[in-house]
Each structure stands twice: as C-alpha cells, then as structure tokens.
Design a protein around this motif. Structure first.
Motif, PDB file in Angstrom:
ATOM      1  N   UNK A  83       0.841  -1.188   0.000  1.00  0.00           N
ATOM      2  CA  UNK A  83       0.000   0.000   0.000  1.00  0.00           C
ATOM      3  C   UNK A  83       0.885   1.250   0.000  1.00  0.00           C
ATOM      4  N   UNK A  84       0.519   2.303  -0.742  1.00  0.00           N
ATOM      5  CA  UNK A  84       1.329   3.533  -0.763  1.00  0.00           C
ATOM      6  C   UNK A  84       1.570   4.148   0.616  1.00  0.00           C
ATOM      7  N   UNK A  85       0.727   3.816   1.589  1.00  0.00           N
ATOM      8  CA  UNK A  85       0.927   4.342   2.929  1.00  0.00           C
ATOM      9  C   UNK A  85       2.232   3.841   3.531  1.00  0.00           C
ATOM     10  N   UNK A  86       2.690   2.662   3.099  1.00  0.00           N
ATOM     11  CA  UNK A  86       3.965   2.152   3.599  1.00  0.00           C
ATOM     12  C   UNK A  86       5.129   3.006   3.090  1.00  0.00           C
ATOM     13  N   UNK A  87       5.009   3.528   1.875  1.00  0.00           N
ATOM     14  CA  UNK A  87       6.057   4.402   1.338  1.00  0.00           C
ATOM     15  C   UNK A  87       6.114   5.694   2.151  1.00  0.00           C
ATOM     16  N   UNK A 119      11.951  13.770  -0.007  1.00  0.00           N
ATOM     17  CA  UNK A 119      10.831  14.272  -0.803  1.00  0.00           C
ATOM     18  C   UNK A 119      11.223  14.563  -2.244  1.00  0.00           C
ATOM     19  N   UNK A 120      12.507  14.777  -2.509  1.00  0.00           N
ATOM     20  CA  UNK A 120      12.936  14.908  -3.897  1.00  0.00           C
ATOM     21  C   UNK A 120      12.640  13.635  -4.682  1.00  0.00           C
ATOM     22  N   UNK A 121      12.737  12.494  -4.042  1.00  0.00           N
ATOM     23  CA  UNK A 121      12.406  11.238  -4.708  1.00  0.00           C
ATOM     24  C   UNK A 121      10.914  10.926  -4.602  1.00  0.00           C
ATOM     25  N   UNK A 122      10.292  11.336  -3.508  1.00  0.00           N
ATOM     26  CA  UNK A 122       8.855  11.072  -3.324  1.00  0.00           C
ATOM     27  C   UNK A 122       8.049  11.842  -4.363  1.00  0.00           C
TER      28      UNK A 122
END
Length: 208
Positions: A83-87, A119-122
């Motif tokens: 789930x994206x929440x894990x990221x 956050x540059x990668x997020x």
C-alpha cells in the motif's frame, strides 16, 4: 505483506539513526557535535561551527539517507504490492530515526536535509517548489532556520494544490514533516520572534 512493511519501517528508522553531523564531527575533531553551538546534531550546527566544507558533506549524506529509504520503499511497493501508505511511512520512519535516534539517546537533528532528500524522490515537483521558496526566504533573511521552517510548513499546502485530498499518504507524510520540523525548531522560533536568531556567517563556539 504487512511483515515486509514492518521490516521496512524498522530498517528506515535505523538508517535515520546514522547521524552524519555526529559522525563527521567525531571523525574530524573526536568530539560530539552536540557540545557545540545550539547542541543540535544537524547540518546547520556543523555549518556554524566547522564551516561550509563539512556542512556540505553532512547535508549530502543526510539527504541521501532520506532518498535511500524512499527508494527502497518504492522498490518494495512495486515488488510486493505494498500500500502507498507504507512508502509514506518509510519517510516518517527515517525522519523519526534522524530526529529521535535511539543510538544517540534520542538527541538527533532537525530533519531538514533528510526531508529534502526523501521528498525529492517522493515527488520532485513539490520538493523543488518548496526548496525554491525556502531559498528566497534564506536570501532575504539570512536565517537557515526560518528558511527550513517556511519550506517545510508550506509543504502540505503545496501537496494539497497538486493532489487535493485524493493522495492521503502524501498528505499524512507532509503534515508529519511540517509538524516535526516546527517541533524540532521550537527554540529557533522563539529566537526568531525575539530577534536573536543566528544568521549566516555568524560563527558559534563550543558550549563547554
């Protein structure tokens, strides 16, 4: 898949514990950066006490650990369908590890460099907007703390402009980043209000 997610969060927290301000100053001066200046184990305190060269090294390495954690999280998300929440959780975990590291008795940094890297990668678009605004504040007021606080505080609002409320993981992550930044900079906020906050170019001696 929950076990993979839990291991991811634990791993990111301990990656966050690698405080490069502490490591670099220990290597260069055989001392604890927390004995200097503000007592904070972060890039700005290294800049004020050891100068630009070592601060640049710390900034890069602390940012890279944030990037590394988001990179690992995105890879595992694709491989295992997390789930994206894990990221988002991986970003929160590495910041918690940096700000409140168990290996340094919970006295870490303030998370700005690590936040930039993660956050540059997020989402590099949102990251660059906030960085640009922070740099404008830095150029005008010459206060790293004010630039950091401003850039991080507007992060959730820029995220809302991009996604609305549809991207809950991004909102959770950015709200945590903003709140943790304000909490870690609470003493700076008091000094900014009182007009006693240090500016770029001011050298700070050891506390002891």
């Amino acid at each position: 898949m929950m076990s993979v997610g839990i291991l991811l969060l634990i791993g990111c927290y301990f990656i966050g514990n690698l405080d490069f301000a502490y490591i670099v100053v220990k290597k260069v001066k055989n001392d604890d950066i927390r004995n200097y200046g503000s007592g904070n184990a972060g890039t700005t305190n290294v800049l004020r006490t050891l100068g630009l060269k070592y601060a640049g090294i710390v900034l890069l390495l602390d940012a890279l650990k944030g990037t590394l954690c988001i990179g690992i999280a995105k890879y595992l998300s694709l491989k295992f369908g997390l789930n994206p929440m894990w990221v988002a959780g991986a970003g929160i975990a590495v910041l918690c590890g940096h700000n409140w590291p168990i290996l340094l008795k919970f006295r870490g940094g303030k998370g700005t460099a690590t936040s930039i890297g993660l956050f540059l990668l997020y989402d590099w678009r949102i990251a660059l907007i906030c960085i640009a605004i922070a740099l404008v504040i830095l150029a005008i007021f010459k206060m790293v703390s004010l630039a950091s606080i401003t850039g991080m505080t507007i992060l959730p609002f820029v995220t809302l402009l991009f996604f609305g409320v549809s991207n809950l993981p991004a909102l959770v992550l950015t709200i945590f980043m903003a709140l943790s930044t304000d909490i870690q900079h609470r003493s700076n906020i008091k000094r900014i209000i009182s007009g006693t906050e240090s500016k770029i170019g001011q050298h700070i001696e050891m506390k002891k």
